[in-house]
Design a protein around this motif. Structure first.
Motif, PDB file in Angstrom:
ATOM      1  N   LEU A   8       0.829  -1.201   0.000  1.00 48.25           N
ATOM      2  CA  LEU A   8       0.000   0.000   0.000  1.00 48.25           C
ATOM      3  C   LEU A   8       0.867   1.257   0.000  1.00 48.25           C
ATOM      4  O   LEU A   8       0.554   2.233  -0.692  1.00 48.25           O
ATOM      5  N   VAL A   9       1.951   1.226   0.749  1.00 45.63           N
ATOM      6  CA  VAL A   9       2.883   2.363   0.775  1.00 45.63           C
ATOM      7  C   VAL A   9       3.394   2.664  -0.628  1.00 45.63           C
ATOM      8  O   VAL A   9       3.455   3.817  -1.056  1.00 45.63           O
ATOM      9  N   ARG A  10       3.720   1.637  -1.366  1.00 49.00           N
ATOM     10  CA  ARG A  10       4.284   1.821  -2.711  1.00 49.00           C
ATOM     11  C   ARG A  10       3.253   2.343  -3.697  1.00 49.00           C
ATOM     12  O   ARG A  10       3.601   2.942  -4.708  1.00 49.00           O
ATOM     13  N   ARG A  11       1.944   2.116  -3.407  1.00 46.49           N
ATOM     14  CA  ARG A  11       0.899   2.572  -4.320  1.00 46.49           C
ATOM     15  C   ARG A  11       0.286   3.904  -3.894  1.00 46.49           C
ATOM     16  O   ARG A  11      -0.642   4.381  -4.548  1.00 46.49           O
ATOM     17  N   SER A  12       0.829   4.491  -2.831  1.00 50.68           N
ATOM     18  CA  SER A  12       0.131   5.610  -2.208  1.00 50.68           C
ATOM     19  C   SER A  12       0.562   6.989  -2.686  1.00 50.68           C
ATOM     20  O   SER A  12       0.046   7.992  -2.192  1.00 50.68           O
ATOM     21  N   ALA A  13       1.498   7.080  -3.617  1.00 53.21           N
ATOM     22  CA  ALA A  13       2.039   8.393  -4.000  1.00 53.21           C
ATOM     23  C   ALA A  13       0.928   9.353  -4.432  1.00 53.21           C
ATOM     24  O   ALA A  13       0.895  10.514  -4.014  1.00 53.21           O
ATOM     25  N   ARG A  14       0.010   8.902  -5.238  1.00 48.28           N
ATOM     26  CA  ARG A  14      -1.068   9.777  -5.710  1.00 48.28           C
ATOM     27  C   ARG A  14      -2.083  10.074  -4.597  1.00 48.28           C
ATOM     28  O   ARG A  14      -2.668  11.155  -4.554  1.00 48.28           O
ATOM     29  N   LEU A  15      -2.261   9.110  -3.703  1.00 49.17           N
ATOM     30  CA  LEU A  15      -3.212   9.321  -2.618  1.00 49.17           C
ATOM     31  C   LEU A  15      -2.775  10.425  -1.664  1.00 49.17           C
ATOM     32  O   LEU A  15      -3.602  11.021  -0.976  1.00 49.17           O
ATOM     33  N   LEU A  16      -1.468  10.703  -1.656  1.00 49.92           N
ATOM     34  CA  LEU A  16      -0.945  11.729  -0.752  1.00 49.92           C
ATOM     35  C   LEU A  16      -0.991  13.126  -1.361  1.00 49.92           C
ATOM     36  O   LEU A  16      -0.555  14.089  -0.726  1.00 49.92           O
ATOM     37  N   ALA A  17      -1.531  13.254  -2.562  1.00 51.23           N
ATOM     38  CA  ALA A  17      -1.566  14.558  -3.241  1.00 51.23           C
ATOM     39  C   ALA A  17      -2.247  15.644  -2.414  1.00 51.23           C
ATOM     40  O   ALA A  17      -1.749  16.777  -2.357  1.00 51.23           O
ATOM     41  N   PRO A  18      -3.369  15.377  -1.752  1.00 53.59           N
ATOM     42  CA  PRO A  18      -3.981  16.433  -0.933  1.00 53.59           C
ATOM     43  C   PRO A  18      -3.062  16.931   0.183  1.00 53.59           C
ATOM     44  O   PRO A  18      -3.034  18.126   0.486  1.00 53.59           O
ATOM     45  N   LEU A  19      -2.313  16.026   0.800  1.00 52.08           N
ATOM     46  CA  LEU A  19      -1.374  16.435   1.845  1.00 52.08           C
ATOM     47  C   LEU A  19      -0.253  17.290   1.262  1.00 52.08           C
ATOM     48  O   LEU A  19       0.182  18.267   1.889  1.00 52.08           O
ATOM     49  N   ARG A  20       0.194  16.949   0.067  1.00 50.42           N
ATOM     50  CA  ARG A  20       1.242  17.765  -0.571  1.00 50.42           C
ATOM     51  C   ARG A  20       0.709  19.170  -0.848  1.00 50.42           C
ATOM     52  O   ARG A  20       1.441  20.153  -0.722  1.00 50.42           O
ATOM     53  N   TYR A  21      -0.537  19.266  -1.233  1.00 48.87           N
ATOM     54  CA  TYR A  21      -1.147  20.580  -1.490  1.00 48.87           C
ATOM     55  C   TYR A  21      -1.160  21.405  -0.209  1.00 48.87           C
ATOM     56  O   TYR A  21      -0.820  22.594  -0.218  1.00 48.87           O
ATOM     57  N   LEU A  22      -1.558  20.793   0.882  1.00 47.02           N
ATOM     58  CA  LEU A  22      -1.626  21.512   2.160  1.00 47.02           C
ATOM     59  C   LEU A  22      -0.238  21.944   2.632  1.00 47.02           C
ATOM     60  O   LEU A  22      -0.069  23.037   3.172  1.00 47.02           O
ATOM     61  N   VAL A  23       0.767  21.094   2.392  1.00 45.37           N
ATOM     62  CA  VAL A  23       2.150  21.454   2.752  1.00 45.37           C
ATOM     63  C   VAL A  23       2.637  22.600   1.878  1.00 45.37           C
ATOM     64  O   VAL A  23       3.245  23.569   2.366  1.00 45.37           O
ATOM     65  N   ALA A  24       2.361  22.527   0.580  1.00 48.03           N
ATOM     66  CA  ALA A  24       2.827  23.557  -0.353  1.00 48.03           C
ATOM     67  C   ALA A  24       2.229  24.923  -0.031  1.00 48.03           C
ATOM     68  O   ALA A  24       2.854  25.961  -0.290  1.00 48.03           O
ATOM     69  N   HIS A  25       1.037  24.957   0.551  1.00 42.23           N
ATOM     70  CA  HIS A  25       0.368  26.224   0.845  1.00 42.23           C
ATOM     71  C   HIS A  25       0.479  26.616   2.313  1.00 42.23           C
ATOM     72  O   HIS A  25      -0.217  27.527   2.779  1.00 42.23           O
ATOM     73  N   GLY A  26       1.353  25.921   3.030  1.00 42.73           N
ATOM     74  CA  GLY A  26       1.661  26.327   4.391  1.00 42.73           C
ATOM     75  C   GLY A  26       0.690  25.887   5.456  1.00 42.73           C
ATOM     76  O   GLY A  26       0.803  26.319   6.618  1.00 42.73           O
ATOM     77  N   TRP A  27      -0.257  25.019   5.142  1.00 42.12           N
ATOM     78  CA  TRP A  27      -1.228  24.571   6.132  1.00 42.12           C
ATOM     79  C   TRP A  27      -0.669  23.447   7.011  1.00 42.12           C
ATOM     80  O   TRP A  27      -1.128  23.267   8.143  1.00 42.12           O
ATOM     81  N   LEU A  28       0.280  22.709   6.475  1.00 44.03           N
ATOM     82  CA  LEU A  28       0.925  21.635   7.220  1.00 44.03           C
ATOM     83  C   LEU A  28       2.435  21.720   7.029  1.00 44.03           C
ATOM     84  O   LEU A  28       2.908  22.286   6.036  1.00 44.03           O
ATOM     85  N   ARG A  29       3.180  21.148   7.974  1.00 46.07           N
ATOM     86  CA  ARG A  29       4.629  21.045   7.839  1.00 46.07           C
ATOM     87  C   ARG A  29       4.970  19.653   7.332  1.00 46.07           C
ATOM     88  O   ARG A  29       4.453  18.645   7.851  1.00 46.07           O
ATOM     89  N   GLU A  30       5.846  19.603   6.327  1.00 45.89           N
ATOM     90  CA  GLU A  30       6.206  18.303   5.762  1.00 45.89           C
ATOM     91  C   GLU A  30       6.822  17.391   6.808  1.00 45.89           C
ATOM     92  O   GLU A  30       6.566  16.177   6.824  1.00 45.89           O
ATOM     93  N   ALA A  31       7.646  17.955   7.702  1.00 43.24           N
ATOM     94  CA  ALA A  31       8.285  17.128   8.721  1.00 43.24           C
ATOM     95  C   ALA A  31       7.251  16.468   9.627  1.00 43.24           C
ATOM     96  O   ALA A  31       7.419  15.306  10.046  1.00 43.24           O
TER      97      ALA A  31
END
Length: 361
Positions: A8-31
């Motif tokens: 599941l981890v290996r197939r999850s790259a696209r599923l994490l797109a919403p989290l990447r959006y939130l990180v890119a716009h400063g709503w979450l910290r990547e760390a």
């Protein structure tokens, strides 16, 4: 124990797109996101590539092959390339460059690690990395490529210089390359003949392949007479800088029209012609000026001055130490070219200052 299956981890790259959006716009910290993902599985990250060790086998007395299965952030690689491996040890992030010896159909990749006395990362991986452990890997790099149109190919390797050439050879044979291929592997003794059984099996499977183990204890170092009977129209070489320099000299003397492809896994040797005159080096971002000379690389001299610029392979291959030359002139130890254009990109590990310089580190 992991909470999430690795499939599941290996197939999850696209599923994490919403989290990447939130990180890119400063709503979450990547760390913070990575900390949660790593708790669920040690190889899970938002953007970084971690790989799980799935197999390890000794391929020589002093070399271990590791099979790694990357997470879903891996974007693939080409045969003959390298990756940077990273491991946190006692709060220190260690890194080293390793060649890709195989790219497998299941998405896994193989690297081979040679034991080096005092090697901080290599010995840690050899002695302590266990099946199921995860390590971080960087983006692939390297410019070696298979000469697909060549009438015959000669591969010249010394020591662990075999590893990128083996990756290229495996891929070319699997893809149906049928012209003659000859491999000369120079080592001190038979116990250092890495992948010897596999190379012999490939030689039996592919009639166009010839493998010649070259024991320097019996035959000496590379010499033109070792390849006098070769009809190769393309040559690839990898090994220590002295070995590569000897191959370059021979290939140049043959008046060949095809450029030699080569990589060295040790820094280029400074010749006796290199001046040792004192000079002034200015590191712009660090706002530091130091006295230097023209006998050591900029990376070595920056480290001696207490700076810690980013770097990786220390061979001029991975480009991790690339920075801008703001003024002055440097010599590239790989080609001998003099670089002096302001704003030009240089690689610190293979650039020697020729006079007062300013670099953007």
């Amino acid at each position: 124990m992991t909470l999430i299956p690795y499939a599941l981890v290996r197939r999850s790259a696209r599923l994490l797109a919403p989290l990447r959006y939130l990180v890119a716009h400063g709503w979450l910290r990547e760390a913070s996101v990575d900390a949660v993902l790593a708790f669920l599985h040690p190889a899970w990250r938002l953007n970084r590539v971690f790989a799980l060790l799935s197999a390890r086998r000794w391929v020589a007395d002093d070399m271990l092959a590791l099979t790694l299965l990357p997470n879903g952030n891996w974007r693939g690689a080409q045969a003959g390339q390298h990756i940077q491996a990273y491991l946190q040890v006692a709060g220190v992030r260690l890194s080293r460059s390793y060649s890709l010896t195989a790219l497998n159909l299941d998405g896994s990749l193989e690297i081979a690690i040679k034991r080096h006395p005092g090697g901080r990362l290599s010995n840690r991986l050899l002695d302590h990395l266990a099946i199921g452990d995860a390590i971080e890997v960087g983006e692939p790099f390297g410019e070696l490529h298979w000469p697909q149109q060549a009438d015959s190919v000669l591969l010249l390797a010394a020591g662990s210089g075999l590893t990128p050439l083996l990756g290229l050879l495996r891929h070319a044979l699997q893809k149906g390359f049928s012209a003659p291929v000859e491999v000369l592997h120079y080592v001190r003794d038979a116990g250092q003949l890495a992948f010897a059984h596999e190379l012999q099996a490939l030689q039996q499977q592919y009639r166009n392949l010839r493998v010649r183990p070259m024991l320097s204890s019996q035959l000496g170092r590379f010499a033109p007479e070792h390849v006098r009977a070769s009809s190769a129209t393309a040559v690839l070489s990898c090994g220590p800088s002295g070995f590569v320099a000897a191959v370059q000299q021979w290939w140049g003397d043959t008046a060949a029209t095809t450029p030699l492809q080569f990589e060295s896994f040790s820094p280029p040797i400074l010749t006796g012609e290199t001046a040792h005159s004192p000079l002034l080096m200015r590191f712009a971002r660090a706002q530091q000026e130091v006295l230097g000379d023209s006998s050591s690389s900029l990376l070595q001299q920056a480290e001696a001055a207490g700076l810690r610029p980013a770097h990786g392979c220390r061979q001029g291959i991975c480009a991790s130490c690339t920075c801008l030359l703001l003024s002055g002139a440097v010599r590239d130890l790989r080609s001998g070219a003099v670089l002096s254009e302001p704003g030009q990109a240089i690689r610190l590990c293979v650039s020697v200052p020729l006079g007062d310089v300013v670099v953007d580190i």
